[in-house]
Design an enzyme around this catalytic site. Structure first.
Site, PDB file in Angstrom:
ATOM      1  N   THR A  69      67.172  43.271  -3.983  1.00 43.98           N
ATOM      2  CA  THR A  69      66.105  42.291  -3.744  1.00 43.98           C
ATOM      3  C   THR A  69      64.734  42.932  -3.863  1.00 43.98           C
ATOM      4  O   THR A  69      63.792  42.332  -4.400  1.00 43.98           O
ATOM      5  CB  THR A  69      66.274  41.653  -2.356  1.00 43.98           C
ATOM      6  OG1 THR A  69      67.563  41.019  -2.286  1.00 43.98           O
ATOM      7  CG2 THR A  69      65.192  40.612  -2.097  1.00 43.98           C
ATOM      8  N   CYS A  70      64.609  44.154  -3.384  1.00 47.04           N
ATOM      9  CA  CYS A  70      63.331  44.868  -3.452  1.00 47.04           C
ATOM     10  C   CYS A  70      62.880  45.050  -4.902  1.00 47.04           C
ATOM     11  O   CYS A  70      61.688  44.943  -5.220  1.00 47.04           O
ATOM     12  CB  CYS A  70      63.465  46.238  -2.784  1.00 47.04           C
ATOM     13  SG  CYS A  70      64.103  46.169  -1.095  1.00 47.04           S
TER      14      CYS A  70
END
Length: 205
Positions: A69-70
């Protein structure tokens, strides 16, 4: 089976409140030097005051460089919104993770960020990547967490975003309503760039 885990200090896991001061710690960064070496950098200590004092800064913090997600959404969203945020009264945008300076640079390059190659430069031209490798700033913000049994992570930062005005927390968006240890889900609902832009617009109108 023997385990070697230790409990985190409660103060490290209790988020700072809006209006509160951020911790003044030392970040171990790498600054570009005049060199033909393939790694043309030297160590440079920067304090929180160097980075935040006298400035209005957007900070977003995430569990780890190179994590899904980062890498797919969180950092790219802020990189894309960088210029808009600057126009909305922000002096700088920082991305913080509990990783060392070497990892943060390689992650930025992998993400396609434009590197600042001027002598004395501290990374990238738009979003600046802050290495909180020893977790000092994260603990001081009360955002420390572990995912040791869940993901095999050691101490990391919980996902959040903030507006910091001259060393004080103006606005804070904490995922999941607070820090959760060994969380199964990795919530990503309020620390995104869109939410931040909406907040900045609300304060500039």
């Amino acid at each position: 089976m023997k385990t070697f885990t230790s409990a985190l200090d409660k103060a490290w896991t209790t988020p700072v409140e809006e209006g509160g001061d951020i911790p003044n710690v030392v970040f171990k960064t790498r600054t570009r030097i005049e060199s033909d070496d393939e790694n043309p950098f030297d160590w440079k200590d920067l304090t929180s005051e160097d980075l935040f004092k006298g400035k209005r800064v957007v900070l977003f913090s995430l569990p780890g460089a190179f994590t899904p997600t980062c890498s797919s959404t969180h950092l790219p969203g802020y990189e894309a919104a960088y210029e808009e945020m600057k126009k909305l009264g922000v002096d700088e945008v920082y991305c913080l993770s509990v990783n060392d300076a070497f990892v943060m640079r390689q992650w930025g390059l992998k993400q396609g960020l434009t590197e600042d190659k001027t002598v004395g430069g501290l990374g990238f031209e738009k979003v600046k990547l802050l290495p909180d490798g020893a977790c000092q700033f994260t603990r001081g913000m009360g955002m420390s967490c572990v995912w040791d049994s869940e993901r095999g992570f050691g101490e990391r930062t919980w996902r959040y975003s903030a507006v910091i005005d001259d060393m004080k927390v103006e606005k804070l968006f904490v995922e999941g309503g607070g820090v959760i240890q060994n969380s199964g889900p990795d919530p990503f609902e309020v620390s995104d760039s869109g939410t931040m832009v909406d907040y900045l617009k609300s304060k500039s109108s």
